[in-house]
Design a protein around this motif. Structure first.
Motif, PDB file in Angstrom:
ATOM      1  N   HIS A  31      29.349 -14.458 -15.091  1.00 32.84           N
ATOM      2  CA  HIS A  31      29.744 -14.061 -16.532  1.00 32.84           C
ATOM      3  C   HIS A  31      30.998 -15.057 -16.456  1.00 32.84           C
ATOM      4  O   HIS A  31      31.113 -16.068 -15.877  1.00 32.84           O
ATOM      5  CB  HIS A  31      29.975 -12.682 -16.532  1.00 32.84           C
ATOM      6  CG  HIS A  31      30.462 -12.403 -17.910  1.00 32.84           C
ATOM      7  ND1 HIS A  31      31.809 -12.033 -18.389  1.00 32.84           N
ATOM      8  CD2 HIS A  31      29.914 -12.095 -19.140  1.00 32.84           C
ATOM      9  CE1 HIS A  31      31.986 -11.706 -19.662  1.00 32.84           C
ATOM     10  NE2 HIS A  31      30.601 -11.904 -20.029  1.00 32.84           N
TER      11      HIS A  31
ATOM     12  N   HIS B  70      21.389 -15.370 -24.053  1.00 28.91           N
ATOM     13  CA  HIS B  70      22.096 -15.612 -25.203  1.00 28.91           C
ATOM     14  C   HIS B  70      23.097 -16.779 -25.249  1.00 28.91           C
ATOM     15  O   HIS B  70      24.088 -16.586 -24.819  1.00 28.91           O
ATOM     16  CB  HIS B  70      23.118 -14.230 -25.443  1.00 28.91           C
ATOM     17  CG  HIS B  70      23.965 -13.891 -24.313  1.00 28.91           C
ATOM     18  ND1 HIS B  70      23.455 -13.726 -22.957  1.00 28.91           N
ATOM     19  CD2 HIS B  70      25.157 -13.469 -24.454  1.00 28.91           C
ATOM     20  CE1 HIS B  70      24.557 -13.258 -22.343  1.00 28.91           C
ATOM     21  NE2 HIS B  70      25.670 -13.397 -23.208  1.00 28.91           N
TER      22      HIS B  70
ATOM     23  N   ASP C 119      23.765 -10.408 -29.220  1.00 29.30           N
ATOM     24  CA  ASP C 119      24.875  -9.928 -28.553  1.00 29.30           C
ATOM     25  C   ASP C 119      25.765  -8.952 -29.285  1.00 29.30           C
ATOM     26  O   ASP C 119      27.056  -8.923 -29.105  1.00 29.30           O
ATOM     27  CB  ASP C 119      25.868 -11.460 -28.260  1.00 29.30           C
ATOM     28  CG  ASP C 119      26.785 -11.147 -26.958  1.00 29.30           C
ATOM     29  OD1 ASP C 119      27.042 -10.202 -26.363  1.00 29.30           O
ATOM     30  OD2 ASP C 119      27.631 -12.236 -26.584  1.00 29.30           O
TER      31      ASP C 119
ATOM     32  N   ARG D 175      29.791 -22.376 -23.438  1.00 27.16           N
ATOM     33  CA  ARG D 175      28.990 -21.544 -23.322  1.00 27.16           C
ATOM     34  C   ARG D 175      27.593 -21.978 -23.900  1.00 27.16           C
ATOM     35  O   ARG D 175      26.260 -21.536 -23.696  1.00 27.16           O
ATOM     36  CB  ARG D 175      29.093 -20.107 -24.356  1.00 27.16           C
ATOM     37  CG  ARG D 175      30.057 -19.379 -23.365  1.00 27.16           C
ATOM     38  CD  ARG D 175      29.244 -18.632 -22.191  1.00 27.16           C
ATOM     39  NE  ARG D 175      28.390 -17.399 -23.045  1.00 27.16           N
ATOM     40  CZ  ARG D 175      27.201 -17.412 -22.994  1.00 27.16           C
ATOM     41  NH1 ARG D 175      26.429 -18.627 -22.851  1.00 27.16           N
ATOM     42  NH2 ARG D 175      26.607 -16.645 -23.871  1.00 27.16           N
TER      43      ARG D 175
ATOM     44  N   HIS E 281      19.784  -9.644 -26.184  1.00 24.18           N
ATOM     45  CA  HIS E 281      21.078  -9.268 -25.500  1.00 24.18           C
ATOM     46  C   HIS E 281      21.802  -8.316 -26.454  1.00 24.18           C
ATOM     47  O   HIS E 281      22.498  -8.479 -27.366  1.00 24.18           O
ATOM     48  CB  HIS E 281      21.997 -10.447 -25.457  1.00 24.18           C
ATOM     49  CG  HIS E 281      22.997 -10.222 -24.348  1.00 24.18           C
ATOM     50  ND1 HIS E 281      22.692 -10.680 -23.025  1.00 24.18           N
ATOM     51  CD2 HIS E 281      24.197  -9.692 -24.456  1.00 24.18           C
ATOM     52  CE1 HIS E 281      23.747 -10.302 -22.167  1.00 24.18           C
ATOM     53  NE2 HIS E 281      24.695  -9.724 -23.194  1.00 24.18           N
TER      54      HIS E 281
ATOM     55  N   HIS F 162      26.021 -18.064 -19.823  1.00 22.71           N
ATOM     56  CA  HIS F 162      27.306 -17.862 -18.882  1.00 22.71           C
ATOM     57  C   HIS F 162      27.420 -18.741 -17.776  1.00 22.71           C
ATOM     58  O   HIS F 162      28.901 -18.909 -16.945  1.00 22.71           O
ATOM     59  CB  HIS F 162      27.745 -16.329 -18.528  1.00 22.71           C
ATOM     60  CG  HIS F 162      28.142 -15.513 -19.943  1.00 22.71           C
ATOM     61  ND1 HIS F 162      29.340 -15.716 -20.480  1.00 22.71           N
ATOM     62  CD2 HIS F 162      27.496 -14.597 -20.422  1.00 22.71           C
ATOM     63  CE1 HIS F 162      29.426 -14.972 -21.402  1.00 22.71           C
ATOM     64  NE2 HIS F 162      28.416 -14.113 -21.360  1.00 22.71           N
TER      65      HIS F 162
ATOM     66  N   GLU G 254      23.678  -8.309 -16.984  1.00 23.41           N
ATOM     67  CA  GLU G 254      24.695  -9.420 -17.203  1.00 23.41           C
ATOM     68  C   GLU G 254      25.779  -9.553 -15.926  1.00 23.41           C
ATOM     69  O   GLU G 254      26.684  -8.734 -16.026  1.00 23.41           O
ATOM     70  CB  GLU G 254      25.399  -9.502 -18.461  1.00 23.41           C
ATOM     71  CG  GLU G 254      26.391 -10.641 -19.004  1.00 23.41           C
ATOM     72  CD  GLU G 254      26.586 -10.448 -20.540  1.00 23.41           C
ATOM     73  OE1 GLU G 254      26.799  -9.337 -20.933  1.00 23.41           O
ATOM     74  OE2 GLU G 254      26.958 -11.678 -20.853  1.00 23.41           O
TER      75      GLU G 254
HETATM   76 ZN   LIG Z   1      27.728 -12.721 -22.682  1.00 19.66          ZN
END
Ligand SMILES: [Zn+2]
Length: 423
Positions: A174, A243, A357, A254, A43, A222, A147
């Protein structure tokens, strides 16, 4: 040999010299492993002006740009999934149209990078075999992840186009619920309820099946816990969390529940632990308050406003943030590997991977940009992971999932019942 040293110095020399030698041997072993394995980071975000002068992959430097080809080389990051991310917006015809347009701008920027600007340095991989081939040829590998399913609105036929443009995983949702699934983080400003669909929507279930049929990996990051469990139940292929962290190490919306981890093990998927400070450990309330006060003072509403700062304002903001981070340090590589350790104990070595990320809020002490990627391998070696295990965590597991997803899509294509060409 210790004739000229004091007693204390002799003790110190006896205590530290063998340890230093052991440290050096360990580091050398970690370097050897790091240079051999394929390191896949699932990611890495990009802004809309990626592949322009504003974000040139050969020119490290500007703020909030954590991945560049030279730093990937020095840090040994081989294969990032570059992410086509579009934030959740209005679920209206014009909202979907704008989101789709934004998504294609990012797809185009990645193709421009690999086909027009730096084709000698980095190549787009469309299959797991491509990743291995490009890596063996000595080039960096780009893959594309998506994403948020929001840009396709309610028309899941667009998944076929995302596939054609090189998208090889898709996270359905998301921050904020959408037409496909409930988010782990409902939009508080819009007063969204905790759940809108109680997991995946009926359209979300169809989308998962279509992703399976196309050969795009389903990504749960997410999504709410129930939506994650629904994806595990509906998907005919192994799935990923591109991620995320684990809830049992740090309880964050998360992060993945133990129930989800058990599902990943059964499903054959892989959960990629993420170097994201606030998912790895608790952020002290004083730090959150200090950041909020700074944001208020500088009229910053969101991450986009931080990116827009320039000149003196940018310097002032960055200096204040550095002070805040110094006072309340971010999580480090140790905390990241704590999540990896737990996930490995829970699911076994075959179901865990790594993600940064970067450019999207990720980056921790010791792994704050692509140039520091080796530090993750070093910590894994310190914890006793073998070369074979590290090769799996750094990319082998992800490639196995990608291959299985490719195979399942190919077998569905041969099935006359498959609706590949129909809406
Ligand atoms: Zn994200």
């Amino acid at each position: 040999m210790f004739r000229h040293l004091t007693g204390a110095a002799i003790v110190a020399a006896l205590l530290t010299t063998p340890a230093c030698a052991a440290d050096k041997r360990l580091e050398a072993r970690a370097r050897a492993i790091h240079s051999k394995v394929i390191t896949i980071d699932t990611h890495v975000d990009i802004p809309a002006d990626f592949s322009t002068d504003a974000y040139d992959m050969m020119r490290p430097g500007p703020r909030f740009q954590q991945v560049h080809l030279p730093t990937m080389m020095t840090g040994g990051m081989d294969a990032p999934f570059i992410v086509v991310f579009v934030g959740q917006g209005p679920r209206t015809t014009s909202g979907y149209a704008r989101a789709l347009s934004d998504a294609f701008v990012k797809f185009a920027a990645i193709h421009k990078l690999t086909e027009e600007i730096y084709p000698e340095q980095i190549e787009l991989a469309l299959t797991a075999a491509d990743v291995r081939r490009i890596h063996t040829a000595g080039k960096k590998v780009a893959l594309i992840g998506i994403e948020n399913g929001y840009p396709m609105g309610k028309d899941i036929r667009l998944l076929d186009q995302f596939y054609d443009y090189g998208g090889r995983y898709l996270g359905l949702v998301h921050n904020g619920h959408n037409d496909l699934a409930d988010s782990a983080q409902p939009n508080k400003e819009k007063n969204e309820p905790v759940a809108e669909w109680n997991g995946l929507s009926p359209l979300g279930k169809q989308a998962v099946k279509r992703l399976n049929a196309r050969g795009i990996m389903v990504d749960v990051s997410h999504a709410s816990n129930q939506a994650t469990l629904d994806m595990l139940a509906v998907s005919a292929a192994p799935i990923i969390a591109s991620h995320s962290g684990v809830k049992s190490v740090f309880n964050h919306h998360r992060n993945l529940s133990d129930e989800a981890l058990e599902g990943f093990k059964r499903n054959g998927g892989v959960a990629q632990m993420v170097a994201f400070d606030s998912y790895l450990k608790a952020v002290p309330p004083e730090k959150t308050a200090a950041i909020a006060a700074l944001a208020k003072q500088m009229n910053i509403q969101g991450f986009g406003d931080i990116l827009k700062l320039s000149g003196d304002q940018a310097r002032a903001y960055d200096a204040r943030m550095a002070e805040i981070d110094e006072r309340w340090p971010k999580a480090g590589v140790k905390e990241l590997v704590d999540h990896i350790d737990y996930a490995v104990k829970k699911m076994g070595i075959d179901h865990v991977g790594i993600s940064s990320d970067f450019n999207g809020g990720g980056g921790i002490h010791g792994w704050s940009n692509a140039g520091e990627t080796f530090n993750v391998t070093l910590e894994l070696v310190k914890r006793g992971y073998t070369e074979e295990q590290i090769a799996k965590i750094w990319g082998g597991n992800l490639l196995r999932v990608m291959e299985q997803v490719e195979r399942i899509a190919a077998s569905q294509k041969d099935d006359p019942k498959n609706t590949r060409q129909k809406p």
